[in-house]
Design a protein around this motif. Sequence first.
Motif, PDB file in Angstrom:
ATOM      1  N   TYR A 278       0.842  -1.203   0.000  1.00 24.86           N
ATOM      2  CA  TYR A 278       0.000   0.000   0.000  1.00 24.86           C
ATOM      3  C   TYR A 278       0.874   1.249   0.000  1.00 24.86           C
ATOM      4  CZ  TYR A 278      -3.189   3.666   1.471  1.00 24.86           C
ATOM      5  OH  TYR A 278      -3.902   4.847   1.529  1.00 24.86           O
ATOM      6  N   LEU A 279       1.918   1.234   0.820  1.00 27.47           N
ATOM      7  CA  LEU A 279       2.826   2.386   0.889  1.00 27.47           C
ATOM      8  C   LEU A 279       3.358   2.728  -0.501  1.00 27.47           C
ATOM      9  CD1 LEU A 279       5.648   2.783   3.556  1.00 27.47           C
ATOM     10  CD2 LEU A 279       5.956   3.511   1.204  1.00 27.47           C
ATOM     11  N   GLY A 280       3.798   1.708  -1.232  1.00 25.82           N
ATOM     12  CA  GLY A 280       4.348   1.937  -2.567  1.00 25.82           C
ATOM     13  C   GLY A 280       3.338   2.552  -3.519  1.00 25.82           C
ATOM     14  N   LYS A 281       2.120   2.010  -3.510  1.00 23.11           N
ATOM     15  CA  LYS A 281       1.078   2.538  -4.395  1.00 23.11           C
ATOM     16  C   LYS A 281       0.694   3.961  -4.009  1.00 23.11           C
ATOM     17  CE  LYS A 281      -0.938  -2.020  -5.384  1.00 23.11           C
ATOM     18  NZ  LYS A 281      -2.129  -2.893  -5.202  1.00 23.11           N
ATOM     19  N   ALA A 282       0.602   4.209  -2.698  1.00 27.30           N
ATOM     20  CA  ALA A 282       0.188   5.525  -2.219  1.00 27.30           C
ATOM     21  C   ALA A 282       1.222   6.596  -2.569  1.00 27.30           C
ATOM     22  CB  ALA A 282      -0.039   5.486  -0.709  1.00 27.30           C
ATOM     23  N   VAL A 283       2.499   6.256  -2.454  1.00 20.87           N
ATOM     24  CA  VAL A 283       3.559   7.217  -2.804  1.00 20.87           C
ATOM     25  C   VAL A 283       3.448   7.607  -4.273  1.00 20.87           C
ATOM     26  CG1 VAL A 283       6.046   7.470  -3.157  1.00 20.87           C
ATOM     27  CG2 VAL A 283       5.185   6.536  -1.014  1.00 20.87           C
ATOM     28  N   GLU A 284       3.255   6.612  -5.135  1.00 22.84           N
ATOM     29  CA  GLU A 284       3.145   6.892  -6.566  1.00 22.84           C
ATOM     30  C   GLU A 284       1.928   7.763  -6.857  1.00 22.84           C
ATOM     31  OE1 GLU A 284       2.909   4.550 -10.879  1.00 22.84           O
ATOM     32  OE2 GLU A 284       3.443   3.450  -9.045  1.00 22.84           O
ATOM     33  N   GLU A 285       0.799   7.463  -6.229  1.00 17.28           N
ATOM     34  CA  GLU A 285      -0.424   8.234  -6.457  1.00 17.28           C
ATOM     35  C   GLU A 285      -0.295   9.663  -5.938  1.00 17.28           C
ATOM     36  OE1 GLU A 285      -3.592   6.078  -4.683  1.00 17.28           O
ATOM     37  OE2 GLU A 285      -3.516   4.428  -6.149  1.00 17.28           O
ATOM     38  N   LYS A 286       0.283   9.817  -4.752  1.00 13.28           N
ATOM     39  CA  LYS A 286       0.377  11.131  -4.127  1.00 13.28           C
ATOM     40  C   LYS A 286       1.390  12.045  -4.820  1.00 13.28           C
ATOM     41  CE  LYS A 286      -1.016   9.578   0.498  1.00 13.28           C
ATOM     42  NZ  LYS A 286      -2.141  10.515   0.712  1.00 13.28           N
ATOM     43  N   THR A 287       2.324  11.451  -5.557  1.00 11.21           N
ATOM     44  CA  THR A 287       3.318  12.261  -6.278  1.00 11.21           C
ATOM     45  C   THR A 287       3.020  12.319  -7.778  1.00 11.21           C
ATOM     46  OG1 THR A 287       4.801  10.354  -6.589  1.00 11.21           O
ATOM     47  CG2 THR A 287       5.129  11.700  -4.601  1.00 11.21           C
ATOM     48  N   ASN A 288       1.832  11.834  -8.166  1.00  8.04           N
ATOM     49  CA  ASN A 288       1.451  11.815  -9.588  1.00  8.04           C
ATOM     50  C   ASN A 288       2.482  11.089 -10.447  1.00  8.04           C
ATOM     51  OD1 ASN A 288      -0.968  13.390  -9.235  1.00  8.04           O
ATOM     52  ND2 ASN A 288       0.337  15.203  -9.016  1.00  8.04           N
ATOM     53  N   GLY A 289       3.017  10.011  -9.901  1.00  4.29           N
ATOM     54  CA  GLY A 289       3.965   9.192 -10.651  1.00  4.29           C
ATOM     55  C   GLY A 289       5.388   9.695 -10.650  1.00  4.29           C
ATOM     56  N   GLU A 290       5.652  10.797  -9.949  1.00  2.00           N
ATOM     57  CA  GLU A 290       7.018  11.332  -9.904  1.00  2.00           C
ATOM     58  C   GLU A 290       7.947  10.416  -9.103  1.00  2.00           C
ATOM     59  OE1 GLU A 290       6.747  15.190  -8.222  1.00  2.00           O
ATOM     60  OE2 GLU A 290       5.765  16.099  -9.961  1.00  2.00           O
ATOM     61  N   VAL A 291       7.381   9.703  -8.126  1.00  2.00           N
ATOM     62  CA  VAL A 291       8.157   8.783  -7.292  1.00  2.00           C
ATOM     63  C   VAL A 291       7.497   7.409  -7.349  1.00  2.00           C
ATOM     64  CG1 VAL A 291       9.019   8.272  -4.976  1.00  2.00           C
ATOM     65  CG2 VAL A 291       8.824  10.654  -5.739  1.00  2.00           C
ATOM     66  N   LYS A 292       8.281   6.396  -7.634  1.00  2.00           N
ATOM     67  CA  LYS A 292       7.783   5.025  -7.668  1.00  2.00           C
ATOM     68  C   LYS A 292       8.637   4.151  -6.764  1.00  2.00           C
ATOM     69  CE  LYS A 292       5.887   5.384 -12.351  1.00  2.00           C
ATOM     70  NZ  LYS A 292       5.806   4.776 -13.695  1.00  2.00           N
ATOM     71  N   VAL A 293       8.052   3.053  -6.301  1.00  2.00           N
ATOM     72  CA  VAL A 293       8.738   2.156  -5.369  1.00  2.00           C
ATOM     73  C   VAL A 293       8.994   0.812  -6.032  1.00  2.00           C
ATOM     74  CG1 VAL A 293       8.571   0.924  -3.170  1.00  2.00           C
ATOM     75  CG2 VAL A 293       7.772   3.300  -3.334  1.00  2.00           C
ATOM     76  N   GLN A 294      10.227   0.372  -5.953  1.00  2.00           N
ATOM     77  CA  GLN A 294      10.628  -0.943  -6.458  1.00  2.00           C
ATOM     78  C   GLN A 294      10.851  -1.858  -5.262  1.00  2.00           C
ATOM     79  OE1 GLN A 294      14.331  -0.916  -8.621  1.00  2.00           O
ATOM     80  NE2 GLN A 294      14.060  -2.977  -9.436  1.00  2.00           N
ATOM     81  N   PHE A 295      10.190  -3.012  -5.250  1.00  2.00           N
ATOM     82  CA  PHE A 295      10.209  -3.892  -4.075  1.00  2.00           C
ATOM     83  C   PHE A 295      11.235  -5.017  -4.205  1.00  2.00           C
ATOM     84  CE2 PHE A 295       6.062  -1.925  -3.725  1.00  2.00           C
ATOM     85  CZ  PHE A 295       5.932  -1.714  -2.361  1.00  2.00           C
ATOM     86  N   PHE A 296      11.895  -5.292  -3.074  1.00  2.54           N
ATOM     87  CA  PHE A 296      12.798  -6.435  -2.942  1.00  2.54           C
ATOM     88  C   PHE A 296      12.356  -7.179  -1.673  1.00  2.54           C
ATOM     89  CE2 PHE A 296      15.000  -3.210  -5.317  1.00  2.54           C
ATOM     90  CZ  PHE A 296      15.589  -3.916  -6.357  1.00  2.54           C
ATOM     91  N   PRO A 297      11.348  -8.045  -1.798  1.00  2.00           N
ATOM     92  CA  PRO A 297      10.728  -8.661  -0.609  1.00  2.00           C
ATOM     93  C   PRO A 297      11.422  -9.920  -0.125  1.00  2.00           C
ATOM     94  CG  PRO A 297       9.556  -9.315  -2.585  1.00  2.00           C
ATOM     95  CD  PRO A 297      10.657  -8.401  -3.043  1.00  2.00           C
ATOM     96  N   ASP A 298      10.988 -10.362   1.066  1.00  2.60           N
ATOM     97  CA  ASP A 298      11.277 -11.695   1.595  1.00  2.60           C
ATOM     98  C   ASP A 298      12.761 -12.049   1.634  1.00  2.60           C
ATOM     99  OD1 ASP A 298       8.524 -11.998   1.847  1.00  2.60           O
ATOM    100  OD2 ASP A 298       8.334 -12.799  -0.180  1.00  2.60           O
ATOM    101  N   GLY A 299      13.573 -11.084   2.035  1.00  8.23           N
ATOM    102  CA  GLY A 299      14.999 -11.360   2.228  1.00  8.23           C
ATOM    103  C   GLY A 299      15.814 -11.469   0.958  1.00  8.23           C
ATOM    104  N   GLN A 300      15.308 -10.981  -0.153  1.00  7.92           N
ATOM    105  CA  GLN A 300      16.065 -11.055  -1.412  1.00  7.92           C
ATOM    106  C   GLN A 300      17.435 -10.398  -1.293  1.00  7.92           C
ATOM    107  OE1 GLN A 300      13.976  -9.580  -4.841  1.00  7.92           O
ATOM    108  NE2 GLN A 300      12.246 -10.972  -4.589  1.00  7.92           N
ATOM    109  N   LEU A 301      17.523  -9.321  -0.524  1.00 10.23           N
ATOM    110  CA  LEU A 301      18.792  -8.615  -0.374  1.00 10.23           C
ATOM    111  C   LEU A 301      19.481  -8.910   0.957  1.00 10.23           C
ATOM    112  CD1 LEU A 301      17.920  -5.093  -1.857  1.00 10.23           C
ATOM    113  CD2 LEU A 301      18.685  -7.171  -3.024  1.00 10.23           C
TER     114      LEU A 301
END
Length: 328
Positions: free
Chosen positions: A47-70
Amino acid sequence: MFKRTAITKCILLSAVLLPCALPASAATILRLAYAENSQPVKDALQYLGKAVEEKTNGEVKVQFFPDGQLGGERELVEMTQVGVVDITKVSSGLMESFSPVYGVFSLPYLFESQQSFYKVMEDPTIMNTVYQSTEHLGFTGVGWYDSGARSFYMSEKPVQSLADLKGKKIRVMQSETSIRTMKLLGASPIAMGQSEVYTSLQQGIIDGAENNEFALTIARHGEVAPYYTYDEHTRIPDIVLMSNMTKKKLTPTQLQALEEAVKESTELEKAKWADEMNKTRQLAESEFGVKFFHVDHAEFKQAVQPIYDDLQSKPELYSLYQKINQIQ
């Protein structure tokens, strides 16, 4: 703070993760990484990722690295320090090793109730002190998620009084406060990784453990430790961290949007946590045969009083503890 291996890994990941040169009009990409987590936390981060993109009109997007990938939580904090990861979510129990003030959340029986806990976590006069305590390390806290209350679950018989803990071998996190708490309660603390708990319970290496209810079903500990007692000795929140370098590459408007998104995601996570806890308790009873018990906390609180008596020797932690007590 880094070991050489951590530095090397961060440098290599920087080469892999940092995007190629993009046009000036391209979106700013934030890398959000996290280790294994419960579904409510995963949903909140999405939700955080989607909300950031919506609130910035697509100026900021979130790329996820879940479940210990890093990597695990400590590695993710170290990557956030140097800007390889922009945002991560870790347990405040781990954060105690980066900033002593986070140790306040490991104090036993600190919160009177879930409502008191929420009141403290939403008080900026308290949490800003905690969040900013790591700024000199290259990152700060920007929000939190509920991680439930930790209580005891046993293999042979339930904890129904303080006497039931005497001499019992209890698995705890690798935390100085957690270990001392168990000793004061009369138990023998055994620090070990979460992955070892099931087999250790099964083989009698330990008599019990302490965690929230998810451990009974997700980790299937209810199969080998079917007696769960709500003493709720600690409420250790999850903390959302952001790199200082990330703050510098966002405009004030974008930073405000991100902070709003974090707060909204916290409200979502709290609601989902409560719903999942109800389902988990039902599943633990019906599928694993777990029996739940409640105890009077009075004698438990009295047993751990020496921890609070010694707090005055730690002025910063003692001051924070006093503020928390005043608003509960």
